[in-house]
Design a protein around this motif. Sequence first.
Motif, short mmCIF file in Angstrom:
data_model
loop_
_atom_site.label_atom_id
_atom_site.label_comp_id
_atom_site.label_asym_id
_atom_site.label_seq_id
_atom_site.Cartn_x
_atom_site.Cartn_y
_atom_site.Cartn_z
N LYS A 42 0.85 -1.18 0.00
CA LYS A 42 0.00 0.00 0.00
C LYS A 42 0.89 1.24 0.00
O LYS A 42 1.83 1.35 0.78
CB LYS A 42 -0.89 -0.01 1.24
N LYS A 43 0.59 2.16 -0.91
CA LYS A 43 1.37 3.38 -1.01
C LYS A 43 1.02 4.31 0.15
O LYS A 43 -0.14 4.46 0.51
CB LYS A 43 1.08 4.11 -2.32
N THR A 44 2.03 4.92 0.73
CA THR A 44 1.79 5.90 1.78
C THR A 44 2.26 7.25 1.27
O THR A 44 3.13 7.34 0.41
CB THR A 44 2.54 5.55 3.07
N TRP A 45 1.69 8.30 1.84
CA TRP A 45 1.95 9.64 1.34
C TRP A 45 3.38 10.07 1.56
O TRP A 45 4.03 10.62 0.70
CB TRP A 45 0.99 10.62 2.02
N ASN A 46 3.94 9.86 2.75
CA ASN A 46 5.27 10.38 3.07
C ASN A 46 6.17 9.23 3.50
O ASN A 46 6.41 9.04 4.68
CB ASN A 46 5.14 11.44 4.17
N LYS A 47 6.68 8.48 2.54
CA LYS A 47 7.51 7.33 2.86
C LYS A 47 8.89 7.75 3.36
O LYS A 47 9.50 7.05 4.14
CB LYS A 47 7.68 6.43 1.63
N SER A 48 9.40 8.87 2.86
CA SER A 48 10.78 9.24 3.15
C SER A 48 10.99 9.73 4.57
O SER A 48 12.10 9.66 5.08
CB SER A 48 11.26 10.32 2.17
N THR A 69 -7.98 14.11 10.15
CA THR A 69 -8.34 12.78 9.66
C THR A 69 -7.26 12.35 8.68
O THR A 69 -6.36 13.13 8.37
CB THR A 69 -9.74 12.79 9.01
N THR A 70 -7.33 11.13 8.23
CA THR A 70 -6.38 10.65 7.23
C THR A 70 -7.13 10.34 5.95
O THR A 70 -8.09 9.57 5.96
CB THR A 70 -5.64 9.39 7.72
N LYS A 71 -6.71 10.97 4.87
CA LYS A 71 -7.28 10.72 3.55
C LYS A 71 -6.13 10.65 2.56
O LYS A 71 -5.18 11.42 2.66
CB LYS A 71 -8.25 11.83 3.14
N TRP A 72 -6.24 9.74 1.62
CA TRP A 72 -5.21 9.56 0.59
C TRP A 72 -3.84 9.33 1.23
O TRP A 72 -2.82 9.73 0.69
CB TRP A 72 -5.18 10.77 -0.36
N TYR A 113 -7.37 18.04 7.20
CA TYR A 113 -8.10 18.71 8.27
C TYR A 113 -9.45 19.19 7.72
O TYR A 113 -9.51 19.79 6.65
CB TYR A 113 -7.28 19.87 8.82
N THR A 114 -10.49 18.89 8.49
CA THR A 114 -11.85 19.15 8.03
C THR A 114 -12.61 20.07 8.98
O THR A 114 -12.25 20.20 10.16
CB THR A 114 -12.64 17.83 7.89
N LEU A 115 -13.68 20.66 8.44
CA LEU A 115 -14.61 21.46 9.22
C LEU A 115 -16.00 20.94 8.86
O LEU A 115 -16.38 20.97 7.69
CB LEU A 115 -14.49 22.94 8.85
#
Length: 193
Positions: A5-11, A33-36, A41-43
């Motif tokens: 599974k690809k993660t956003w910030n692997k480095s 929250t975590t998306k993609w 951050y949501t409102l």
Amino acid sequence: MEKDKKTWNKSELWTNELEVLKSIINTTGLTETTKWGGPVYTLNGKNVLGIGGFKNYFTIWFFKGVFLKDEAGVLVNANEENTKSLRQWRFESVNDINEKLVLSYINEAIAVEQAGLGIKPQSREIPVPEILQQELDANPELKAAFEAFTPFKQKEFNEYVGEAKQEKTKLARLEKIRTLIFEGRGLNDRYRK
């Protein structure tokens, strides 16, 4: 075999810097929250901003950044051809983070969300392929059955036939959808619950 599974910030190049951004964002009342694969951050359930690290920079992006005044001139459109609303603020060092300025942009993004501003997505019109149109014109029952479908399902049929490169493939696809149309079943209904 399951794909990784690809993660956003692997480095993990920007861990400390992203924590500084998080500490600023956490003063605003937005919900994390975590998306993609990354923090968003949501409102009231609506996306306001996100953060992430890339090879050469880390960023905070504003989902409706096009509506921000950007008086400091820091926002960029990462993809002019496709991105209508989202804008990024890129940083190359923790020293680039001006807490007061970042907070003012975040508060403005919150106000934009509260005001309900937004850009409606443009639907891409898919023309009826010539071969399908000829079939519909020649067969009134087929045409009536086709027109009974929602525009979304009509679009699926149009794409399916229209994307075929060879004439024999178009004919085979036309034959397949003819049966589905008469049965009142959409092209991808079997995959929907």
